[in-house]
Scaffold this motif. Structure first.
Motif, PDB file in Angstrom:
ATOM      1  N   GLU A  31       0.830  -1.197   0.000  1.00 56.28           N
ATOM      2  CA  GLU A  31       0.000   0.000   0.000  1.00 56.28           C
ATOM      3  C   GLU A  31       0.869   1.252   0.000  1.00 56.28           C
ATOM      4  O   GLU A  31       2.000   1.243   0.489  1.00 56.28           O
ATOM      5  CB  GLU A  31      -0.906  -0.002   1.234  1.00 56.28           C
ATOM      6  CG  GLU A  31      -1.917  -1.126   1.270  1.00 56.28           C
ATOM      7  CD  GLU A  31      -2.912  -1.044   0.132  1.00 56.28           C
ATOM      8  OE1 GLU A  31      -3.339   0.086  -0.190  1.00 56.28           O
ATOM      9  OE2 GLU A  31      -3.229  -2.091  -0.455  1.00 56.28           O
ATOM     10  N   PRO A  32       0.350   2.370  -0.556  1.00 57.09           N
ATOM     11  CA  PRO A  32       1.112   3.621  -0.504  1.00 57.09           C
ATOM     12  C   PRO A  32       1.418   4.002   0.944  1.00 57.09           C
ATOM     13  O   PRO A  32       0.604   3.789   1.841  1.00 57.09           O
ATOM     14  CB  PRO A  32       0.158   4.630  -1.157  1.00 57.09           C
ATOM     15  CG  PRO A  32      -0.758   3.806  -2.003  1.00 57.09           C
ATOM     16  CD  PRO A  32      -0.925   2.499  -1.280  1.00 57.09           C
ATOM     17  N   TRP A  81       9.450   0.802   6.304  1.00 55.85           N
ATOM     18  CA  TRP A  81       8.602   1.413   5.275  1.00 55.85           C
ATOM     19  C   TRP A  81       8.980   0.914   3.883  1.00 55.85           C
ATOM     20  O   TRP A  81       8.113   0.748   3.031  1.00 55.85           O
ATOM     21  CB  TRP A  81       8.758   2.932   5.285  1.00 55.85           C
ATOM     22  CG  TRP A  81       8.358   3.606   6.549  1.00 55.85           C
ATOM     23  CD1 TRP A  81       7.315   3.268   7.375  1.00 55.85           C
ATOM     24  CD2 TRP A  81       8.998   4.736   7.171  1.00 55.85           C
ATOM     25  NE1 TRP A  81       7.267   4.117   8.449  1.00 55.85           N
ATOM     26  CE2 TRP A  81       8.279   5.029   8.353  1.00 55.85           C
ATOM     27  CE3 TRP A  81      10.101   5.527   6.839  1.00 55.85           C
ATOM     28  CZ2 TRP A  81       8.633   6.082   9.192  1.00 55.85           C
ATOM     29  CZ3 TRP A  81      10.442   6.567   7.673  1.00 55.85           C
ATOM     30  CH2 TRP A  81       9.722   6.846   8.834  1.00 55.85           C
ATOM     31  N   ALA A 119       8.871   2.856  -1.154  1.00 58.61           N
ATOM     32  CA  ALA A 119       7.647   3.482  -0.663  1.00 58.61           C
ATOM     33  C   ALA A 119       7.912   4.900  -0.182  1.00 58.61           C
ATOM     34  O   ALA A 119       7.096   5.816  -0.397  1.00 58.61           O
ATOM     35  CB  ALA A 119       7.045   2.644   0.467  1.00 58.61           C
ATOM     36  N   ALA A 156       8.302   7.047  -3.283  1.00 58.99           N
ATOM     37  CA  ALA A 156       7.014   7.295  -3.942  1.00 58.99           C
ATOM     38  C   ALA A 156       6.221   8.367  -3.199  1.00 58.99           C
ATOM     39  O   ALA A 156       5.592   9.237  -3.824  1.00 58.99           O
ATOM     40  CB  ALA A 156       6.219   6.000  -4.026  1.00 58.99           C
ATOM     41  N   ARG A 157       6.225   8.311  -1.872  1.00 59.47           N
ATOM     42  CA  ARG A 157       5.504   9.341  -1.114  1.00 59.47           C
ATOM     43  C   ARG A 157       6.128  10.723  -1.333  1.00 59.47           C
ATOM     44  O   ARG A 157       5.429  11.713  -1.546  1.00 59.47           O
ATOM     45  CB  ARG A 157       5.484   9.014   0.375  1.00 59.47           C
ATOM     46  CG  ARG A 157       4.843  10.131   1.187  1.00 59.47           C
ATOM     47  CD  ARG A 157       4.494   9.795   2.609  1.00 59.47           C
ATOM     48  NE  ARG A 157       3.861  10.949   3.220  1.00 59.47           N
ATOM     49  CZ  ARG A 157       2.594  11.300   3.064  1.00 59.47           C
ATOM     50  NH1 ARG A 157       1.804  10.531   2.328  1.00 59.47           N
ATOM     51  NH2 ARG A 157       2.094  12.380   3.625  1.00 59.47           N
ATOM     52  N   ALA A 214       5.291  12.171  -4.695  1.00 59.70           N
ATOM     53  CA  ALA A 214       3.947  12.746  -4.744  1.00 59.70           C
ATOM     54  C   ALA A 214       3.919  14.138  -4.114  1.00 59.70           C
ATOM     55  O   ALA A 214       3.256  15.049  -4.617  1.00 59.70           O
ATOM     56  CB  ALA A 214       2.967  11.815  -4.035  1.00 59.70           C
TER      57      ALA A 214
END
Length: 375
Positions: free
Chosen positions: A5-6, A280, A284, A287-288, A291
């Motif tokens: 999951e994000p 984490w 991930a 990617a966060r 964003a």
């Protein structure tokens, strides 16, 4: 097990107030609560050494070494514990057999810790230093590839590079450049200060001779702790400082360990931060952060602040080209509005970490819009 999951906002693990938009992790990161607790436990150990087994400090060093190795896909035996990236780079420079007439390659406006030891080496051994100019199109990777292969240039001896430019996040694709450097018969020394913990690093793919990173930025740890990866064929050298702990029978990269290695405060803190990131997963985290910086870039572009194109910037650092250069008082004006960032080489650098959320971005963009109108 790392979730597919994000990664959600991790602000609850930090002590960042809701009215603070801290977008300056490229300077130094806040400590997670667990990292602070590890440091407090270490202080208690040092305050009451009769209450704790002395071997616990050495065990803490190996825990930190293993966590650092895991972050970059290395074996613990290939990682040394050092005091800083400048310590690591000086160790690398001391142990590369560079011949006169060769070339040291870097990017323009590189951070001093990656330059100074090699500048001294160049003067001592008759090497040329080439700093590749900032490319007009922002493509550092293409500019460096051209410099490596340039006809008539002195033979490449060593490339001292980073995965991104520290000032604005301009991407330097080491996975593409590393084979070119090896094919030229040169060594590769990587300063991963602004990458380790925030973007994936794969030792098996990059195959550097040396790679170094500290913990006080993206790895969520304290000052005074850094790690040096040394490739197996570079592990027979001489440490920058010699001590009982790094002499034989110490083997592998442990030959480069610093003196007073077994710090009962800083090393458990470093391990705690690295283990949080491992939980984490670096992809991930990246990617966060991508964003977050994408949203900041879109808002900044509407204000005419000129971020690099998405494909030319790292996921976690956003450089904004303020027309005419960052005006005096801009960083202070942001701080007065609860936004923390840095001015670097004439631009504004924004660097969120996993505790940043939408309200932080909104506060930043609103402050930039207000200050842009004032300017």
């Amino acid at each position: 097990m790392i979730s597919a999951e994000p990664l959600p906002c991790q602000r609850h693990l930090f002590e960042v107030p809701e009215d603070v938009s801290y977008l300056d992790s490229a300077a130094w990161s806040p400590l997670p609560r667990a990292v602070r607790a590890a440091g407090e436990a270490g202080l208690l150990l040092k305050s009451r050494p009769w209450s704790h087994p002395r071997a616990a400090a050495a065990e803490g060093a190996e825990r930190a070494r293993a966590a650092a190795a895991g972050l970059i896909g290395a074996a613990p035996d290939d990682v040394a514990i050092v005091g800083s990236v400048s310590h690591a780079v000086a160790t690398a420079a001391r142990n590369l057999p560079l011949r006169p007439g060769g070339r040291i390659l870097r990017v323009a406006d590189e951070f001093p810790s990656l330059c100074l030891a090699f500048d001294r080496l160049a003067a001592e051994r008759g090497l040329a230093v080439e700093a590749v100019a900032r490319p007009a199109d922002g493509d550092w990777t293409a500019a460096l590839a051209a410099a490596i292969a340039r006809p008539g240039a002195p033979p490449l001896a060593v490339a001292t590079l980073t995965p991104l430019h520290w000032a604005d996040g301009g991407l330097i694709d080491l996975a593409r450049l590393a084979p070119l450097i090896r094919d030229a018969g040169a060594a590769l020394v990587v300063d991963a200060t602004q990458a380790a913990g925030a973007m994936p690093l794969d030792i098996a793919r990059l195959r550097p001779d040396f790679l170094a990173f500290p913990t006080y930025k993206w790895a969520l740890g304290p000052y005074g702790v850094a790690f040096l990866y040394a490739a197996p064929h570079r592990q027979g050298g001489v440490a920058l400082e010699e001590n009982a702990g790094n002499r034989p029978p110490a083997a592998g990269a442990r030959r480069y360990d610093r003196g007073e290695r077994d710090d009962p405060v800083a090393l458990p803190m470093a391990a705690a931060g690295l283990e949080l990131i491992a939980g984490w997963g670096v992809p991930a985290v990246a990617a966060r952060l991508r964003a977050l910086t994408d949203r900041l870039a879109a808002g900044a572009a509407e204000l005419g602040l000129g971020p690099l194109p998405r494909h030319l910037r790292a996921p976690h650092i956003l450089g904004l080209a303020w027309p005419g250069g960052v005006p005096e008082g801009l960083v202070a004006g942001l701080r007065d509005r609860g936004v923390f960032a840095s001015a670097r080489l004439g631009g504004l650098r924004l660097s969120p970490h996993v505790f940043a959320h939408a309200a932080d971005l909104g506060r930043c963009l609103a402050a930039l819009a207000e200050l842009r109108r004032g300017a």
